[in-house]
Design an enzyme around this catalytic site. Structure first.
Site, PDB file in Angstrom:
ATOM      1  N   CYS A   1     -62.997   8.330  62.918  1.00  0.00           N
ATOM      2  CA  CYS A   1     -62.966   8.664  63.954  1.00  0.00           C
ATOM      3  C   CYS A   1     -62.493   9.872  64.030  1.00  0.00           C
ATOM      4  O   CYS A   1     -62.100  10.372  62.977  1.00  0.00           O
ATOM      5  CB  CYS A   1     -62.211   7.613  65.090  1.00  0.00           C
ATOM      6  SG  CYS A   1     -62.373   6.166  64.819  1.00  0.00           S
TER       7      CYS A   1
ATOM      8  N   ARG B   1     -68.591  13.209  61.744  1.00  0.00           N
ATOM      9  CA  ARG B   1     -67.939  12.534  61.086  1.00  0.00           C
ATOM     10  C   ARG B   1     -68.473  10.879  61.254  1.00  0.00           C
ATOM     11  O   ARG B   1     -68.120   9.969  61.018  1.00  0.00           O
ATOM     12  CB  ARG B   1     -66.197  12.287  61.294  1.00  0.00           C
ATOM     13  CG  ARG B   1     -65.519  13.543  60.835  1.00  0.00           C
ATOM     14  CD  ARG B   1     -64.351  13.925  61.566  1.00  0.00           C
ATOM     15  NE  ARG B   1     -63.136  13.324  61.172  1.00  0.00           N
ATOM     16  CZ  ARG B   1     -62.510  13.680  60.374  1.00  0.00           C
ATOM     17  NH1 ARG B   1     -62.650  14.772  59.886  1.00  0.00           N
ATOM     18  NH2 ARG B   1     -61.072  13.058  59.978  1.00  0.00           N
TER      19      ARG B   1
ATOM     20  N   TRP C   1     -65.622   5.479  66.481  1.00  0.00           N
ATOM     21  CA  TRP C   1     -66.710   4.500  66.005  1.00  0.00           C
ATOM     22  C   TRP C   1     -66.245   3.124  66.162  1.00  0.00           C
ATOM     23  O   TRP C   1     -65.043   2.773  65.631  1.00  0.00           O
ATOM     24  CB  TRP C   1     -66.724   4.971  64.546  1.00  0.00           C
ATOM     25  CG  TRP C   1     -67.851   4.326  64.072  1.00  0.00           C
ATOM     26  CD1 TRP C   1     -68.381   2.997  63.708  1.00  0.00           C
ATOM     27  CD2 TRP C   1     -68.991   5.120  63.254  1.00  0.00           C
ATOM     28  NE1 TRP C   1     -69.378   2.824  63.120  1.00  0.00           N
ATOM     29  CE2 TRP C   1     -70.041   4.225  62.822  1.00  0.00           C
ATOM     30  CE3 TRP C   1     -69.276   6.366  63.074  1.00  0.00           C
ATOM     31  CZ2 TRP C   1     -70.983   4.486  62.090  1.00  0.00           C
ATOM     32  CZ3 TRP C   1     -70.499   6.784  62.577  1.00  0.00           C
ATOM     33  CH2 TRP C   1     -71.653   5.871  62.087  1.00  0.00           C
TER      34      TRP C   1
ATOM     35  N   ASN D   1     -56.784   6.902  65.383  1.00  0.00           N
ATOM     36  CA  ASN D   1     -58.026   6.602  64.020  1.00  0.00           C
ATOM     37  C   ASN D   1     -57.385   5.615  63.406  1.00  0.00           C
ATOM     38  O   ASN D   1     -56.296   5.537  63.007  1.00  0.00           O
ATOM     39  CB  ASN D   1     -57.811   7.904  63.174  1.00  0.00           C
ATOM     40  CG  ASN D   1     -58.865   8.922  63.505  1.00  0.00           C
ATOM     41  OD1 ASN D   1     -59.017   9.754  62.619  1.00  0.00           O
ATOM     42  ND2 ASN D   1     -59.324   9.243  64.425  1.00  0.00           N
ATOM     43  N   GLY D   2     -58.194   4.800  62.581  1.00  0.00           N
ATOM     44  CA  GLY D   2     -57.772   3.958  61.608  1.00  0.00           C
ATOM     45  C   GLY D   2     -57.725   2.375  62.121  1.00  0.00           C
ATOM     46  O   GLY D   2     -58.440   2.225  63.162  1.00  0.00           O
TER      47      GLY D   2
ATOM     48  N   GLU E   1     -79.182   9.008  43.218  1.00  0.00           N
ATOM     49  CA  GLU E   1     -78.981  10.127  44.518  1.00  0.00           C
ATOM     50  C   GLU E   1     -80.016  10.275  45.387  1.00  0.00           C
ATOM     51  O   GLU E   1     -79.969  10.178  46.621  1.00  0.00           O
ATOM     52  CB  GLU E   1     -78.275  11.019  43.770  1.00  0.00           C
ATOM     53  CG  GLU E   1     -77.963  12.384  44.562  1.00  0.00           C
ATOM     54  CD  GLU E   1     -77.114  11.979  45.944  1.00  0.00           C
ATOM     55  OE1 GLU E   1     -76.505  10.703  45.987  1.00  0.00           O
ATOM     56  OE2 GLU E   1     -76.993  12.581  46.840  1.00  0.00           O
TER      57      GLU E   1
ATOM     58  N   LYS F   1     -80.248   9.732  49.463  1.00  0.00           N
ATOM     59  CA  LYS F   1     -80.694  10.734  50.296  1.00  0.00           C
ATOM     60  C   LYS F   1     -81.674  10.487  51.232  1.00  0.00           C
ATOM     61  O   LYS F   1     -81.463  10.470  52.554  1.00  0.00           O
ATOM     62  CB  LYS F   1     -80.951  12.368  49.465  1.00  0.00           C
ATOM     63  CG  LYS F   1     -80.087  13.356  49.586  1.00  0.00           C
ATOM     64  CD  LYS F   1     -79.038  13.582  50.031  1.00  0.00           C
ATOM     65  CE  LYS F   1     -77.999  12.362  49.732  1.00  0.00           C
ATOM     66  NZ  LYS F   1     -76.504  12.609  49.859  1.00  0.00           N
TER      67      LYS F   1
ATOM     68  N   GLU G   1     -80.943   7.344  53.618  1.00  0.00           N
ATOM     69  CA  GLU G   1     -79.499   7.569  54.592  1.00  0.00           C
ATOM     70  C   GLU G   1     -80.158   8.236  55.933  1.00  0.00           C
ATOM     71  O   GLU G   1     -79.656   8.092  57.002  1.00  0.00           O
ATOM     72  CB  GLU G   1     -78.369   7.899  53.861  1.00  0.00           C
ATOM     73  CG  GLU G   1     -78.429   9.452  53.606  1.00  0.00           C
ATOM     74  CD  GLU G   1     -77.018   9.695  52.847  1.00  0.00           C
ATOM     75  OE1 GLU G   1     -75.964   9.386  53.375  1.00  0.00           O
ATOM     76  OE2 GLU G   1     -77.116  10.788  51.941  1.00  0.00           O
TER      77      GLU G   1
ATOM     78  N   HIS H   1     -89.850  -4.910  35.161  1.00  0.00           N
ATOM     79  CA  HIS H   1     -89.032  -5.895  34.936  1.00  0.00           C
ATOM     80  C   HIS H   1     -88.894  -6.769  36.254  1.00  0.00           C
ATOM     81  O   HIS H   1     -88.056  -7.467  36.246  1.00  0.00           O
ATOM     82  CB  HIS H   1     -87.950  -6.039  34.136  1.00  0.00           C
ATOM     83  CG  HIS H   1     -88.115  -5.498  32.768  1.00  0.00           C
ATOM     84  ND1 HIS H   1     -88.754  -6.195  31.725  1.00  0.00           N
ATOM     85  CD2 HIS H   1     -87.900  -4.160  31.921  1.00  0.00           C
ATOM     86  CE1 HIS H   1     -88.877  -5.626  30.762  1.00  0.00           C
ATOM     87  NE2 HIS H   1     -88.330  -4.155  30.865  1.00  0.00           N
TER      88      HIS H   1
ATOM     89  N   LYS I   1     -69.233  10.800  57.870  1.00  0.00           N
ATOM     90  CA  LYS I   1     -68.992  11.857  56.825  1.00  0.00           C
ATOM     91  C   LYS I   1     -67.869  11.309  55.921  1.00  0.00           C
ATOM     92  O   LYS I   1     -68.074  11.419  54.695  1.00  0.00           O
ATOM     93  CB  LYS I   1     -68.617  13.068  57.325  1.00  0.00           C
ATOM     94  CG  LYS I   1     -68.652  14.437  56.413  1.00  0.00           C
ATOM     95  CD  LYS I   1     -70.269  14.492  55.582  1.00  0.00           C
ATOM     96  CE  LYS I   1     -69.925  15.660  54.714  1.00  0.00           C
ATOM     97  NZ  LYS I   1     -70.983  15.720  53.794  1.00  0.00           N
TER      98      LYS I   1
HETATM   99  C1  F6R Z   1     -73.749  10.190  51.070  1.00  0.00           C
HETATM  100  C2  F6R Z   1     -72.484  10.655  51.124  1.00  0.00           C
HETATM  101  C3  F6R Z   1     -71.548   9.574  50.988  1.00  0.00           C
HETATM  102  C4  F6R Z   1     -70.232   9.913  50.337  1.00  0.00           C
HETATM  103  C5  F6R Z   1     -69.357   8.660  50.197  1.00  0.00           C
HETATM  104  C6  F6R Z   1     -67.982   9.178  49.575  1.00  0.00           C
HETATM  105  O1  F6R Z   1     -74.600  11.560  51.610  1.00  0.00           O
HETATM  106  O2  F6R Z   1     -72.107  11.568  51.461  1.00  0.00           O
HETATM  107  O3  F6R Z   1     -72.316   8.471  49.935  1.00  0.00           O
HETATM  108  O4  F6R Z   1     -70.548  10.482  48.914  1.00  0.00           O
HETATM  109  O5  F6R Z   1     -69.185   8.239  51.328  1.00  0.00           O
HETATM  110  O6  F6R Z   1     -67.416  10.329  50.226  1.00  0.00           O
HETATM  111  P1  F6R Z   1     -66.464  11.326  49.383  1.00  0.00           P
HETATM  112  O7  F6R Z   1     -67.451  11.914  48.340  1.00  0.00           O
HETATM  113  O8  F6R Z   1     -65.841  11.962  50.608  1.00  0.00           O
HETATM  114  O9  F6R Z   1     -65.324  10.516  48.892  1.00  0.00           O
END
Ligand code: F6R
Length: 622
Positions: free
Chosen positions: A28, A56, A101, A127-128, A499, A503, A506, A522, A617
């Site tokens: 949050c 976020r 959230w 938050n938390g 990766e 992308k 998500e 397999h 985020k």
């Molecule tokens: C996906 C993404 C997440 C972060 C993950 C770790 O696009 O950004 O998978 O990589 O939540 O976050 P950080 O890098 O901030 O530790």
């Protein structure tokens, strides 16, 4: 070219990375403001701050402002919706705001923050997660008529209880901080003392912003940079009293702490989209600039510019443990290749949330590298706390100066990618990889000018890709129309494939898997049906033919295939051909087309590209 230093041993790690970013892992946001009369209008400050925190992830928003009494506006939904609820006629100099959230209770007006104590004297944003919420309810608040389903309400209920029992409010707040187990960043208004407000933090991020005639709090610098660039860090278990002209920091025991402010270099304009329709597209385009900035930070004209303490530690380590989550973990898989193939240091990559359970046998002289764009990921931090207890050395590679992982590790290397706002990480991934490449080549005593030249070339090649976006839109519109999709690759391309898959899934919600090309047959090949898109990445000579055979295998079973290849390995029918770069560094480039494909697939589906559903985020809850 670094390819000469790269052993071509085929090390294909059969790791199936199923990354589930669950809905209860979130972050949050908080903003708080107090100023003298006729300074800023607190409504504008809070709403602008909350908009900056939207990236976020959140599902509800609310603010509380004080003017001859408390006024609360809150609801489930976006900040834009909140703006329509706020009574414009009320001016105020004190307020706190929150994006939520949902964890404890569904998104609703009732569960949105701010929350109030029974008498409405105390108002809180939080938050938390309070892990011992039930215990606290049972022990102290068994007959309390809770209004919401949140854990947060326990905080104000307890503060009020202690105050009613005769405890002075600041002591009551510190007492509550001592009772809470879990994470919190909180802002509290006591309506009986509206010349100040309070804040406290444990594990969740929170910063103080110092202004002329006003002071603020924010979950990150971006949320309040429009108003000030002078910040003070808050450490865990600290209690803050903010007045318009004064900020006091205390330990949980009430001892006053002196701490200097720092000047944040972040430019308020960096947090704007500018001409771009989405932050993600802007950030994809920024990758060449980010790399060039990195080069200027990490090199002098002819040499490396890295803290000797870090390179000495690396030299003395007998094994690197890379700890990270999500995209950062995928960057770590590439980094492992650099540390092993270039620097000759055995390296393991661990998903941070798993490390606590699947702790490996640890070497005598380990170096733990925490990769994290936000520097706040709780899963990674839990590992940092653990390995610090064991006395091991740590290095954080992050985009966030002053973040928790940066502060708590022995060393930090910044990736200098600039603010990344889109939830889907793009430039932070490529910059993380570049920093690890620089570190590994420094350790291997490779001439700095060689890697500098390679990275500069890569920046130019990325520019070539991002300058021609039409092809990616066309391919996305033509191919990425199905329910599922596969990325395949061998060797280092496999790590790019995982990766790339993350992308795409998500932001477009297309179910996508990144697969080791040789592993597909397999079992998983059973999922290929008429038109299933399979996208192959080919950047290494030694895997070119094998990956192409895998493409043939899936094609003959009906797949629609796209090949992304480096020019010297390309064939006439490959749809995306990239100018040659050093093969070991190729992930910094080959990922870019996949970022654009994901972007356009999500765009044509009309999705919220910068804020995909269920994602945040920074994930500050384990
Ligand atoms: C996906 C993404 C997440 C972060 C993950 C770790 O696009 O950004 O998978 O990589 O939540 O976050 P950080 O890098 O901030 O530790």
């Amino acid at each position: 070219m670094l390819v000469h230093n790269f052993s071509i041993i085929s090390l294909i790690l059969a790791i199936l990375v199923i990354l589930i970013l669950e809905g209860d892992k979130r972050m949050c946001g908080i903003v708080g403001y107090i100023g003298f009369k006729n300074e800023l209008d607190v409504k504008d400050v809070l709403l602008s701050g909350l908009s900056k925190l939207e990236y976020r992830g959140y599902d509800s928003a609310g603010i509380c402002i004080y003017n001859e009494g408390i006024h609360i506006f809150k609801d489930a939904g976006r900040v834009e919706h909140l703006k329509t609820l706020v009574d414009d006629s009320i001016t105020a100099n004190l307020g706190i705001g929150h994006t939520r959230w949902a964890t404890h209770g569904k998104p609703s007006k009732r569960n949105s923050h701010p929350h109030q104590s029974l008498s409405t004297r105390f108002t809180v944003v939080h938050n938390g997660v309070i892990e011992n919420e039930i215990e606290l309810r049972e022990k102290y608040l068994s007959n309390y008529p809770f209004v919401s389903e949140t854990d947060t309400e326990v905080i104000v209920a307890l503060i009020e209880k202690f105050v009613m029992e005769g405890t002075e409010p600041t002591i009551a707040i510190r007492q509550v901080m001592g009772l809470i187990k879990g994470s919190y960043a909180i802002g509290i208004i006591d309506s009986e003392t509206p010349d100040k407000f309070y804040a406290a933090k444990n594990k969740s991020p929170l910063l103080i912003g110092l202004g002329n005639n006003f002071n603020m709090i924010g979950s990150d610098a971006m949320s309040i940079i429009k108003y000030t660039n002078k910040f003070i860090e808050i450490y865990d278990q600290e209690f803050i009293v903010l007045a318009a002209d004064k900020v006091s920091i205390y330990s949980i025991l009430g001892n006053q702490i002196e701490r200097n402010y720092y000047v944040e270099t972040l430019d308020a304009a960096d947090t704007e989209k500018g001409v771009y329709p989405h932050y993600m597209l802007k950030e994809i385009d920024e990758q060449p600039f980010a790399l060039r900035r990195l080069i200027s930070e990490y090199f002098t004209d002819t040499d490396y510019n890295i803290d000797a303490d870090i390179t000495d530690t690396l030299r003395n380590t007998d094994r690197i443990y890379i700890i990270a989550a999500g995209t950062s973990m995928h960057a770590g898989l590439v980094g492992k290749q650099f540390f092993e193939q270039i620097a000759n240091i055995p390296t393991e990559v661990h998903i941070s949330s798993e490390f606590i359970y699947n702790t490996p046998l640890i070497n005598d002289n380990p170096l733990f590298i925490f990769l994290s764009q936000s520097g706040e990921t709780a899963d990674s931090r839990a590992v940092l706390v653990k390995i610090k207890e064991l006395g091991f050395k740590s290095l954080t590679i992050t985009n966030a100066k002053g973040s928790t992982l940066s502060r708590e590790a022995d060393y930090t290397l910044l990736i200098h990618a600039g603010v990344e706002i889109a939830v889907a990480s793009t430039k932070a991934y490529t910059s993380q990889i570049a920093v690890m490449a620089i570190l590994a080549t420094k350790e291997a005593e490779i001439d700095a000018t060689v890697i500098k030249k390679d990275l500069s070339l890569i920046a130019n090649v990325i520019e070539g890709i991002t300058d021609n976006k039409t092809i990616f839109k066309e391919l996305a519109d033509q191919y990425l129309t199905k329910r599922s999709c596969f990325y395949i690759g061998r060797h280092i391309d496999y790590f790019v494939a995982v990766e790339a898959a993350l992308k795409l899934k998500e932001i477009s919600y297309i179910q996508t898997e990144g697969f080791a090309a040789g592993e597909l047959k397999h079992g998983t090949i059973a999922l290929i049906e008429e038109g299933t898109p399979v996208i192959a990445i080919i950047s290494q000579e030694n895997i070119n033919l094998n990956t192409r055979s895998n493409i043939k295998e899936v094609k003959s079973r009906g797949a629609s295939t796209i090949i992304i290849s480096l020019k010297s390995l390309s064939s006439a029918t490959d749809q995306i051909v990239i100018d040659d770069v050093s093969p070991i560094l190729s992930p910094i480039v080959t990922i870019v087309p996949t970022q654009l494909l994901a972007y356009y697939a999500a765009l044509s589906r009309g999705l919220d590209i910068d804020k995909p559903r269920n994602l945040a985020k920074s994930v500050t809850v384990e």
